[in-house]
Design a protein around this motif. Sequence first.
Motif, PDB file in Angstrom:
ATOM      1  N   LEU A   1       0.744  -1.608   0.426  1.00  0.00           N
ATOM      2  CA  LEU A   1       0.039  -0.010  -0.179  1.00  0.00           C
ATOM      3  C   LEU A   1       0.709   1.149   0.246  1.00  0.00           C
ATOM      4  CD1 LEU A   1      -2.812   1.219   0.480  1.00  0.00           C
ATOM      5  CD2 LEU A   1      -2.269   0.978   2.836  1.00  0.00           C
ATOM      6  N   TYR A   2       0.431   2.194  -1.239  1.00  0.00           N
ATOM      7  CA  TYR A   2       1.435   3.350  -1.689  1.00  0.00           C
ATOM      8  C   TYR A   2       0.220   4.018  -0.616  1.00  0.00           C
ATOM      9  CZ  TYR A   2       5.132   6.165  -3.222  1.00  0.00           C
ATOM     10  OH  TYR A   2       5.896   7.432  -2.885  1.00  0.00           O
ATOM     11  N   PRO A   3       0.942   4.978   0.624  1.00  0.00           N
ATOM     12  CA  PRO A   3       0.334   5.884   0.943  1.00  0.00           C
ATOM     13  C   PRO A   3      -0.675   6.902   0.362  1.00  0.00           C
ATOM     14  CG  PRO A   3       2.371   6.496   1.764  1.00  0.00           C
ATOM     15  CD  PRO A   3       1.996   5.365   0.668  1.00  0.00           C
ATOM     16  N   PHE A   4      -2.028   7.265   0.091  1.00  0.00           N
ATOM     17  CA  PHE A   4      -2.848   8.277  -0.463  1.00  0.00           C
ATOM     18  C   PHE A   4      -4.142   9.152   0.692  1.00  0.00           C
ATOM     19  CE2 PHE A   4      -5.469   4.281  -0.005  1.00  0.00           C
ATOM     20  CZ  PHE A   4      -6.725   4.261   0.714  1.00  0.00           C
ATOM     21  N   GLY A   5      -4.803   9.796   0.248  1.00  0.00           N
ATOM     22  CA  GLY A   5      -5.262  10.619   1.054  1.00  0.00           C
ATOM     23  C   GLY A   5      -6.829  10.983   0.680  1.00  0.00           C
TER      24      GLY A   5
ATOM     25  N   GLY B   1     -19.979  15.684   0.610  1.00  0.00           N
ATOM     26  CA  GLY B   1     -20.421  14.755   0.675  1.00  0.00           C
ATOM     27  C   GLY B   1     -19.873  14.238  -0.341  1.00  0.00           C
ATOM     28  N   ASP B   2     -18.472  14.453  -1.305  1.00  0.00           N
ATOM     29  CA  ASP B   2     -18.053  14.428  -2.171  1.00  0.00           C
ATOM     30  C   ASP B   2     -16.508  13.910  -1.437  1.00  0.00           C
ATOM     31  OD1 ASP B   2     -20.766  14.077  -4.513  1.00  0.00           O
ATOM     32  OD2 ASP B   2     -19.759  16.410  -5.430  1.00  0.00           O
ATOM     33  N   VAL B   3     -15.994  12.828  -2.047  1.00  0.00           N
ATOM     34  CA  VAL B   3     -14.792  12.065  -1.547  1.00  0.00           C
ATOM     35  C   VAL B   3     -14.356  11.884  -2.477  1.00  0.00           C
ATOM     36  CG1 VAL B   3     -14.172   9.834  -1.006  1.00  0.00           C
ATOM     37  CG2 VAL B   3     -16.267  10.498   0.142  1.00  0.00           C
ATOM     38  N   LYS B   4     -12.931  12.762  -2.537  1.00  0.00           N
ATOM     39  CA  LYS B   4     -12.219  13.061  -3.964  1.00  0.00           C
ATOM     40  C   LYS B   4     -10.710  12.197  -3.482  1.00  0.00           C
ATOM     41  CE  LYS B   4     -14.315  16.558  -5.227  1.00  0.00           C
ATOM     42  NZ  LYS B   4     -14.594  17.767  -6.650  1.00  0.00           N
ATOM     43  N   ALA B   5      -9.779  12.160  -3.788  1.00  0.00           N
ATOM     44  CA  ALA B   5      -8.696  10.885  -3.526  1.00  0.00           C
ATOM     45  C   ALA B   5      -7.633  11.898  -4.140  1.00  0.00           C
ATOM     46  CB  ALA B   5      -8.487   9.818  -4.605  1.00  0.00           C
ATOM     47  N   VAL B   6      -6.168  11.806  -2.836  1.00  0.00           N
ATOM     48  CA  VAL B   6      -5.062  12.660  -3.765  1.00  0.00           C
ATOM     49  C   VAL B   6      -3.542  11.417  -3.241  1.00  0.00           C
ATOM     50  CG1 VAL B   6      -3.594  13.917  -2.647  1.00  0.00           C
ATOM     51  CG2 VAL B   6      -5.490  14.838  -1.455  1.00  0.00           C
ATOM     52  N   GLY B   7      -3.279  10.791  -4.281  1.00  0.00           N
ATOM     53  CA  GLY B   7      -2.046  10.149  -4.254  1.00  0.00           C
ATOM     54  C   GLY B   7      -0.890  10.610  -4.641  1.00  0.00           C
ATOM     55  N   TYR B   8       0.531   9.915  -5.340  1.00  0.00           N
ATOM     56  CA  TYR B   8       1.311   9.987  -5.893  1.00  0.00           C
ATOM     57  C   TYR B   8       0.899  10.243  -7.483  1.00  0.00           C
ATOM     58  CZ  TYR B   8       6.356  10.255  -7.853  1.00  0.00           C
ATOM     59  OH  TYR B   8       7.164  10.415  -8.513  1.00  0.00           O
ATOM     60  N   SER B   9       1.391  11.179  -7.972  1.00  0.00           N
ATOM     61  CA  SER B   9       0.775  10.921  -9.947  1.00  0.00           C
ATOM     62  C   SER B   9       2.642  11.018 -10.646  1.00  0.00           C
ATOM     63  CB  SER B   9      -0.043  11.967 -10.365  1.00  0.00           C
ATOM     64  OG  SER B   9       0.183  12.822  -9.915  1.00  0.00           O
TER      65      SER B   9
ATOM     66  N   LYS C   1       5.038  11.737   4.958  1.00  0.00           N
ATOM     67  CA  LYS C   1       5.057  13.183   5.064  1.00  0.00           C
ATOM     68  C   LYS C   1       4.558  14.123   4.189  1.00  0.00           C
ATOM     69  CE  LYS C   1       8.879  11.705   8.293  1.00  0.00           C
ATOM     70  NZ  LYS C   1      10.013  11.189   8.332  1.00  0.00           N
ATOM     71  N   ALA C   2       4.783  14.165   2.649  1.00  0.00           N
ATOM     72  CA  ALA C   2       4.796  14.981   2.378  1.00  0.00           C
ATOM     73  C   ALA C   2       2.880  15.035   2.377  1.00  0.00           C
ATOM     74  CB  ALA C   2       5.432  14.470   0.847  1.00  0.00           C
ATOM     75  N   LEU C   3       2.820  13.797   1.373  1.00  0.00           N
ATOM     76  CA  LEU C   3       0.791  13.632   1.573  1.00  0.00           C
ATOM     77  C   LEU C   3       0.205  14.435   2.615  1.00  0.00           C
ATOM     78  CD1 LEU C   3      -1.049  12.692   0.404  1.00  0.00           C
ATOM     79  CD2 LEU C   3      -1.561  10.322   1.096  1.00  0.00           C
TER      80      LEU C   3
END
Length: 182
Positions: free
Chosen positions: A63-67, A73-81, A95-97
Amino acid sequence: MRFPAMILVLLAGVFQPVLAEAPKAQEQADSQVEKTVEQKSMDVLAQAGIRQSLEAIARSGGLYPFGLFSVNGDVKAVGYSGDRDKAPSEDDWAKALFVKLRQIGEEQPDVEMLSLYRLHTITNDAGEKIVGVWAQVDHRAVRPWVIFLPLIKNDEGKHEVGEPIYYATEQPLFAPEKGEQE
């Protein structure tokens, strides 16, 4: 065509205990204290992120960290791109996330909740290393908390989902209000 169907059946079998445990843990928590609407929203976001984490682990073994964050109410993802070959270590990216999520919270006042998911290792009372999914969830109106979902090796050497551990944290994902100390 059969192979993808078999994988879906196997994944359903793997995640059935996880999905069955989540309501059980939720019932235990609900029986102790009635949760606010905000806390219930945090639970929903945490369950979505943990489910995604377990799916990633089942697919790739890691698992690579994500947020995740929620806006109205809308869920959005943040990950390494970026390029996979140039990706920072998991710890460095986590830490950067954290900083990136905090920045999102500061720049977008309509963001209600922020959450961060990663693998984490703890040492249990017997001195054994236990790996699991670590999730931090923060709501603008409620104290942030962390869930650790241990992945415990069974007698066959396979990992099973253990009982989740919940605890409040003093390090919010949202930046403290002006005048507050962190």
